[in-house]
Design an enzyme around this catalytic site. Structure first.
Site, PDB file in Angstrom:
ATOM      1  N   GLU A  85       4.915   0.338 -21.280  1.00  0.00           N
ATOM      2  CA  GLU A  85       4.959   1.803 -21.230  1.00  0.00           C
ATOM      3  C   GLU A  85       4.039   2.413 -22.291  1.00  0.00           C
ATOM      4  OE1 GLU A  85       9.023   3.252 -21.424  1.00  0.00           O
ATOM      5  OE2 GLU A  85       9.649   1.692 -20.034  1.00  0.00           O
TER       6      GLU A  85
ATOM      7  N   THR B 232       0.897  -1.160   0.000  1.00  0.00           N
ATOM      8  CA  THR B 232       0.000   0.000   0.000  1.00  0.00           C
ATOM      9  C   THR B 232       0.929   1.202   0.000  1.00  0.00           C
ATOM     10  OG1 THR B 232      -0.094   0.086   2.410  1.00  0.00           O
ATOM     11  CG2 THR B 232      -1.837  -1.171   1.321  1.00  0.00           C
ATOM     12  N   HIS B 233       0.547   2.245  -0.696  1.00  0.00           N
ATOM     13  CA  HIS B 233       1.401   3.433  -0.855  1.00  0.00           C
ATOM     14  C   HIS B 233       2.758   3.072  -1.446  1.00  0.00           C
ATOM     15  CE1 HIS B 233      -1.556   5.263   1.867  1.00  0.00           C
ATOM     16  NE2 HIS B 233      -1.404   4.163   2.588  1.00  0.00           N
TER      17      HIS B 233
ATOM     18  N   SER C 226      18.546   0.213 -26.087  1.00  0.00           N
ATOM     19  CA  SER C 226      18.831   1.634 -26.269  1.00  0.00           C
ATOM     20  C   SER C 226      19.893   1.774 -27.342  1.00  0.00           C
ATOM     21  CB  SER C 226      19.327   2.211 -24.943  1.00  0.00           C
ATOM     22  OG  SER C 226      20.086   3.373 -25.183  1.00  0.00           O
TER      23      SER C 226
ATOM     24  N   LYS D  69      20.821  -1.734 -21.676  1.00  0.00           N
ATOM     25  CA  LYS D  69      19.402  -1.527 -21.420  1.00  0.00           C
ATOM     26  C   LYS D  69      18.488  -2.550 -22.073  1.00  0.00           C
ATOM     27  CE  LYS D  69      17.658   2.010 -20.263  1.00  0.00           C
ATOM     28  NZ  LYS D  69      17.284   3.113 -19.434  1.00  0.00           N
TER      29      LYS D  69
END
Ligand code: ARG
Length: 473
Positions: free
Chosen positions: A297, A162-163, A284, A290
């Site tokens: 996304e 949570t949070h 990348s 990467k």
């Protein structure tokens, strides 16, 4: 030729004294995007012609000519041979013009008791009905992929958050099944929306109905509509069914977006809970190390686009007086793009979920590190008779003691535990284990592995029942 169409490119009818300006022609034309409704337009015309013949407004010979003509047009479109003309504004006039070229006067009789206003509303509804069926099939495939992964991981421990702070341990299977619940509700919404999409506008004509003795029920039956729109003004003008679809689509995308956000976080090397198959990632051009989760996304990004279409349609509708207004031509691009975006996203996600590799050690380690069983120790003290608020306070002291010395709760010695509360005995350590914690949440809707299996079983059952329904295909 002197038919209405050859004149149309210069002027709509004898009422006009000058042709439409070129820019205006381009501005008002919709054929570039509404040609996508061609097959629905032909189906609607066939059903309309069949009805006209049945009520005596068209001869059998004319009906057969129309059927022949429309089936040649269908073949031309399918083969990419059909010549679409901007001068003919939209899909309806393009097809009607070609029909008249092919069969002569019978083609000109097709538009009896019909307007493009009820025609376009019918086409969109037919198209959307099929689209919803496709989406429901894909939603089922995505749910199945999630359920399969949940089954493998019904007992895999991960931290629940949570949070975005470690809260309590859960099973990864339980976490995945939360998304199955979301997509199941999305499917319910699509199903429900389909009922209101699946009503026939034809017969409303331009706005007021028609003076001909039409048989709307017959057309509805031919086209597989469940009902007939009950008010002609409403039938040609409202697009609430499309708005409703975009709202349901926005919620599907919102759920996909939440899942995407989690995938991105889980795949971050800092977290390392999962890895996505290479085919969903990119590298990348400058940083060789990467591997980026581009697909989640992008799905997160495309959610904004779909929600934007919902707002566009709501805004399109809100200022329109009854009945049809040309504004409504603007309904198509947002609607089509919503469906395309959603369908592509769902297709990719069903595959992507199947390719998730899980790092069980990392998940477990994260659950063990965050004092995630602190609530279990408090619950233990409550079972020993301490009021919950006091138990909460005692465990907070234990967490501070452990944190200050860089240990986990179960590394506190029995003497230290006693100093926290004399009620803590040796058996307290059992409730501090991750397995003990998730296993104890053993009720309907809880994270215990046995309950996750139950949820999986129920979800599979539901999907089997759904796929047996005709409208879900
Ligand atoms: N292309 C139009 C649309 O998409 C068809 C209906 C046109 N009707 C009219 N009266 N201009 O809405």
């Amino acid at each position: 030729m002197t038919d209405q169409f050859s004149k149309k490119s210069e002027a709509w009818s004898a009422r006009f004294t000058e042709p439409v300006a070129d820019l205006v022609k381009r501005y008002t034309a919709s054929v570039d995007f509404d040609k996508r409704l061609a097959m629905q337009d032909i189906a609607g015309s066939l059903a309309h012609a069949d009805m006209l013949q049945a009520v005596g407004l068209l001869t059998q010979t004319d009906l057969e000519a129309i059927q022949r003509g429309l089936s040649s047009i269908r073949a031309e479109i399918e083969a990419g041979r059909f010549v679409w003309s901007l001068d003919l504004e939209d899909v309806h006039l393009n097809i009607e013009k070609r029909l008249t070229e092919l069969i002569g006067d019978a083609g000109k009789r097709l538009h009896t008791a019909r307007s493009r206003n009820d025609q376009v509303a019918t086409d969109i509804r037919l198209w959307l009905r099929d689209t919803i069926d496709d989406i429901r099939t894909l939603l089922a495939a995505l749910q199945t992929a999630l359920i399969d992964l949940a089954e493998q991981h019904h007992a895999t421990i991960m931290p629940g958050f949570t949070h975005l702070q470690v809260a309590q341990p859960v099973t990864f299977g339980h976490h995945l099944m939360a998304y199955v619940e979301m997509f199941a509700r999305d499917d319910e919404r699509m199903h429900d929306c389909r009922r209101r999409v699946n009503r026939l506008p034809l017969g409303a004509a331009a706005l007021a109905g028609t003076s001909y003795p039409i048989d709307r029920e017959r057309v509805a039956r031919t086209l597989g509509f469940e009902g007939v729109c009950a008010n002609s003004l409403d039938a040609v003008s409202d697009r609430d069914f499309a708005i409703e679809f975009c709202a349901a689509a926005s919620l599907v995308m919102t759920h996909i977006s939440r899942l995407s956000e989690e995938l991105v976080i889980w795949m971050s090397p800092r977290v390392g809970f999962i890895d996505l198959a290479d085919r969903f990632c990119t590298g990348s051009s400058i940083m060789p190390q990467k591997k980026n989760p581009d697909v989640p996304e992008l799905a997160r990004g495309k959610t904004g686009r779909v929600t934007g279409h919902l707002v566009a349609l709501l805004t399109l509708m809100k200022g329109q007086p009854l009945a049809y207004n040309k504004d409504n031509q603007e309904d198509k691009e947002p609607l089509f793009d919503t469906a395309d975006t959603l369908i592509n996203t769902l297709r990719i996600f069903a595959d992507l979920v199947g390719g998730i590799r899980v790092n069980e050690q990392r998940m477990r380690q994260a659950a063990a590190e965050g004092f995630s069983t602190a609530t279990d120790l408090a619950d233990y003290l409550v079972r020993k008779g301490l009021p919950f608020r006091d138990a909460h306070e005692a465990v907070a002291r234990a967490v501070r003691l452990a944190a200050d010395s860089g240990r986990t709760l179960d590394a506190l010695t029995p003497a230290e535990m006693q100093s926290i509360s004399p009620l803590i005995g040796a058996d307290a350590y059992d409730s501090l284990t991750l397995e003990g914690s998730v296993g104890s949440r053993d009720h309907f809707g809880g994270t215990a592995p046995a309950r996750v299996r139950g949820a999986i079983e129920a979800a599979r059952q539901r999907l089997t029942t759904l796929s047996a329904q005709p409208s879900a295909r």
